[in-house]
Write a protein that holds these residues in place. Structure first.
Motif, mmCIF file in Angstrom:
data_model
loop_
_atom_site.group_PDB
_atom_site.id
_atom_site.type_symbol
_atom_site.label_atom_id
_atom_site.label_comp_id
_atom_site.label_asym_id
_atom_site.label_seq_id
_atom_site.Cartn_x
_atom_site.Cartn_y
_atom_site.Cartn_z
ATOM 1 N N UNK A 137 0.787 -5.090 -11.316
ATOM 2 C CA UNK A 137 1.257 -3.870 -12.265
ATOM 3 C C UNK A 137 2.711 -4.110 -12.478
ATOM 4 N N UNK A 138 3.288 -5.183 -12.251
ATOM 5 C CA UNK A 138 4.766 -4.972 -12.369
ATOM 6 C C UNK A 138 5.704 -3.928 -11.700
ATOM 7 N N UNK A 139 5.005 -3.542 -10.416
ATOM 8 C CA UNK A 139 5.732 -2.631 -9.510
ATOM 9 C C UNK A 139 4.613 -1.441 -9.249
ATOM 10 N N UNK A 140 5.200 -0.804 -8.321
ATOM 11 C CA UNK A 140 4.206 0.355 -7.619
ATOM 12 C C UNK A 140 3.607 1.178 -8.886
ATOM 13 N N UNK A 141 2.258 1.654 -8.695
ATOM 14 C CA UNK A 141 1.722 2.309 -9.639
ATOM 15 C C UNK A 141 0.803 3.375 -9.237
ATOM 16 N N UNK A 142 -0.190 3.885 -10.230
ATOM 17 C CA UNK A 142 -1.105 4.584 -9.429
ATOM 18 C C UNK A 142 -2.385 3.759 -8.743
ATOM 19 N N UNK A 143 -2.567 4.193 -7.742
ATOM 20 C CA UNK A 143 -3.844 3.285 -7.030
ATOM 21 C C UNK A 143 -4.729 4.489 -5.900
ATOM 22 N N UNK A 144 -5.833 3.882 -6.135
ATOM 23 C CA UNK A 144 -7.078 4.533 -5.501
ATOM 24 C C UNK A 144 -7.188 3.655 -4.041
ATOM 25 N N UNK A 145 -7.177 4.180 -2.892
ATOM 26 C CA UNK A 145 -7.415 3.283 -1.629
ATOM 27 C C UNK A 145 -8.770 3.935 -1.242
ATOM 28 N N UNK A 146 -9.884 3.018 -1.887
ATOM 29 C CA UNK A 146 -11.028 3.556 -1.817
ATOM 30 C C UNK A 146 -11.756 2.907 -0.528
ATOM 31 N N UNK A 147 -12.286 3.927 0.485
ATOM 32 C CA UNK A 147 -12.442 3.660 1.885
ATOM 33 C C UNK A 147 -11.315 3.468 2.641
ATOM 34 N N UNK A 148 -10.506 4.709 2.755
ATOM 35 C CA UNK A 148 -9.234 4.458 3.302
ATOM 36 C C UNK A 148 -9.353 4.651 4.805
ATOM 37 N N UNK A 149 -10.547 4.783 5.493
ATOM 38 C CA UNK A 149 -10.540 5.154 6.823
ATOM 39 C C UNK A 149 -9.693 6.220 7.363
ATOM 40 N N UNK A 150 -8.883 6.062 8.189
ATOM 41 C CA UNK A 150 -7.924 7.061 8.553
ATOM 42 C C UNK A 150 -6.615 6.990 8.272
ATOM 43 N N UNK A 151 -6.324 5.915 7.185
ATOM 44 C CA UNK A 151 -5.238 6.171 6.349
ATOM 45 C C UNK A 151 -3.907 4.982 6.529
ATOM 46 N N UNK A 152 -4.355 3.834 7.559
ATOM 47 C CA UNK A 152 -3.152 3.002 7.717
ATOM 48 C C UNK A 152 -3.052 2.001 6.360
ATOM 49 N N UNK A 153 -3.789 1.933 5.495
ATOM 50 C CA UNK A 153 -3.607 1.281 4.193
ATOM 51 C C UNK A 153 -2.817 2.015 3.301
ATOM 52 N N UNK A 154 -3.362 3.432 3.069
ATOM 53 C CA UNK A 154 -2.543 4.323 2.248
ATOM 54 C C UNK A 154 -1.153 4.519 2.506
ATOM 55 N N UNK A 155 -1.051 4.587 4.065
ATOM 56 C CA UNK A 155 0.320 4.723 4.582
ATOM 57 C C UNK A 155 1.339 3.641 4.051
ATOM 58 N N UNK A 156 0.647 2.639 4.176
ATOM 59 C CA UNK A 156 1.586 1.431 3.759
ATOM 60 C C UNK A 156 1.903 1.348 2.305
ATOM 61 N N UNK A 157 0.955 1.658 1.463
ATOM 62 C CA UNK A 157 0.858 1.897 0.018
ATOM 63 C C UNK A 157 1.983 3.011 -0.349
ATOM 64 N N UNK A 158 1.833 3.812 0.169
ATOM 65 C CA UNK A 158 2.587 5.076 -0.219
ATOM 66 C C UNK A 158 4.387 4.860 0.309
ATOM 67 N N UNK A 159 4.272 4.164 1.480
ATOM 68 C CA UNK A 159 5.640 3.502 1.738
ATOM 69 C C UNK A 159 6.393 2.529 0.840
ATOM 70 N N UNK A 160 5.291 1.709 0.184
ATOM 71 C CA UNK A 160 5.978 0.903 -0.883
ATOM 72 C C UNK A 160 6.199 1.545 -2.078
ATOM 73 N N UNK A 161 5.823 2.810 -2.269
ATOM 74 C CA UNK A 161 6.103 3.360 -3.541
ATOM 75 C C UNK A 161 5.078 3.687 -4.474
ATOM 76 N N UNK A 162 3.820 3.453 -4.132
ATOM 77 C CA UNK A 162 2.689 3.714 -4.904
ATOM 78 C C UNK A 162 2.264 5.260 -5.010
ATOM 79 N N UNK A 211 3.071 2.336 15.379
ATOM 80 C CA UNK A 211 2.759 1.685 14.046
ATOM 81 C C UNK A 211 3.496 2.455 13.066
ATOM 82 N N UNK A 212 3.831 3.621 12.942
ATOM 83 C CA UNK A 212 4.346 4.161 11.621
ATOM 84 C C UNK A 212 5.868 3.690 11.694
ATOM 85 N N UNK A 213 6.581 3.554 12.875
ATOM 86 C CA UNK A 213 7.708 3.231 12.862
ATOM 87 C C UNK A 213 8.301 1.766 12.309
ATOM 88 N N UNK A 214 7.159 0.804 12.240
ATOM 89 C CA UNK A 214 7.325 -0.348 11.539
ATOM 90 C C UNK A 214 6.709 -0.644 10.645
#
Length: 286
Positions: A110-135, A87-90
């Motif tokens: 927000x016209x580009x990646x910004x400061x975000x809280x992933x509330x209810x992040x579970x084990x991190x699959x959303x946060x990982x994608x947000x971080x990869x996108x530059x947030x 999953x991480x590889x793609x």
């Protein structure tokens, strides 16, 4: 928790007052029923749909440590090392947790990646994608075991709301709000953490009248044991009545979403099974 345990708990808690968990009004009407004693109710005052019997904050905190399970092999099941690396590889592309469409909307807001809280992040699959996108991502999760697993994705997932740093541009949650025993506290937390121009963004199952009419079978299926709340466009319109908002569903075209002026109160197509709300809640009175 098994259906038998859920039924027993519902029977034992059935005598509890039938009042709205958001506004505390006792002016409610039953709109659906399961297992005889469990009802879906609509608050006449704020139009929240909620399950009765309801759950306490303490039960909710205990339940989501280890008891909460979903059968999709990703939401609550911690993946093997091999599956995680795949999953991480793609970047979770084409998985059921591929949030690229949602991230595109967040980037546009927000016209580009910004400061975000992933509330209810579970084990991190959303946060990982947000971080990869530059947030610039902060992550929060009530379940300590799942939060701990976030380290496998290079994430620090907080388990205490007091440790979240204010000044975020986006308070984001995906399929979290329908699980909470106290929705208003979530709104107040977001209000406290957001900047003046920040956005509250939430995705959840759709309890709107338009979806109920379009798909009554799925509407009935959506609420219950792990979904004590059933959010709707009607509820959000009242909850955020003083501020700009955009309410829609996954039946709303992306171009219609991006045509929002970020100043008005706009409601799009609500016939899809996933509801979303985007609101500037800093000046809303709760």
């Amino acid at each position: 928790m098994s259906k038998v345990n859920y039924l027993v708990r519902s029977i034992l808690n059935f005598p509890s007052p039938k009042k709205c968990p958001y506004c505390n009004s006792q002016k409610v009407k039953s709109v659906d029923r399961k297992y005889v004693v469990t009802t879906l109710n609509e608050c006449v005052n704020c139009e929240l749909l909620f399950r009765h019997p309801t759950d306490s904050v303490s039960f909710n905190a205990k339940f989501y440590q280890k008891a909460y399970k979903q059968s999709d092999s990703i939401t609550t099941d911690l993946p093997s090392k091999e599956q995680l690396e795949s999953w991480k590889s793609n970047n979770f592309k084409d998985s059921i947790k591929d949030y690229s469409d949602k991230i595109d909307i967040l980037t546009w807001l927000t016209n580009g990646p910004s400061k975000i809280l992933d509330y209810g992040a579970n084990w991190g699959y959303t946060s990982f994608q947000l971080k990869t996108a530059g947030f610039n991502v902060q992550s929060y999760e009530i379940s300590q075991p799942r939060a701990e697993f976030g380290k496998e994705l290079g994430l620090q997932i907080l388990t205490d709301e007091k440790n979240i740093t204010p000044g975020i541009d986006l308070f984001f949650s995906a399929h979290v709000i329908e699980h909470l025993p106290d929705i208003k506290q979530m709104f107040l937390l977001a209000q406290k953490l957001l900047t003046a121009d920040g956005y509250f963004v939430a995705y959840c199952p759709n309890g709107s009248n338009a979806f109920k009419q379009a798909n009554p079978f799925v509407f009935h299926k959506f609420w219950g044991q792990v979904h004590p709340n059933f959010l709707s466009g009607e509820f959000y319109s009242k909850a955020f009545k003083d501020v700009p908002y955009l309410i829609g569903s996954n039946a709303s075209p992306a171009e219609a979403i991006k045509n929002w002026d970020k100043k008005s109160q706009t409601v799009l197509d609500l016939t899809g099974d996933e509801l979303f709300v985007i609101a500037k809640i800093k000046n809303q009175r709760f």
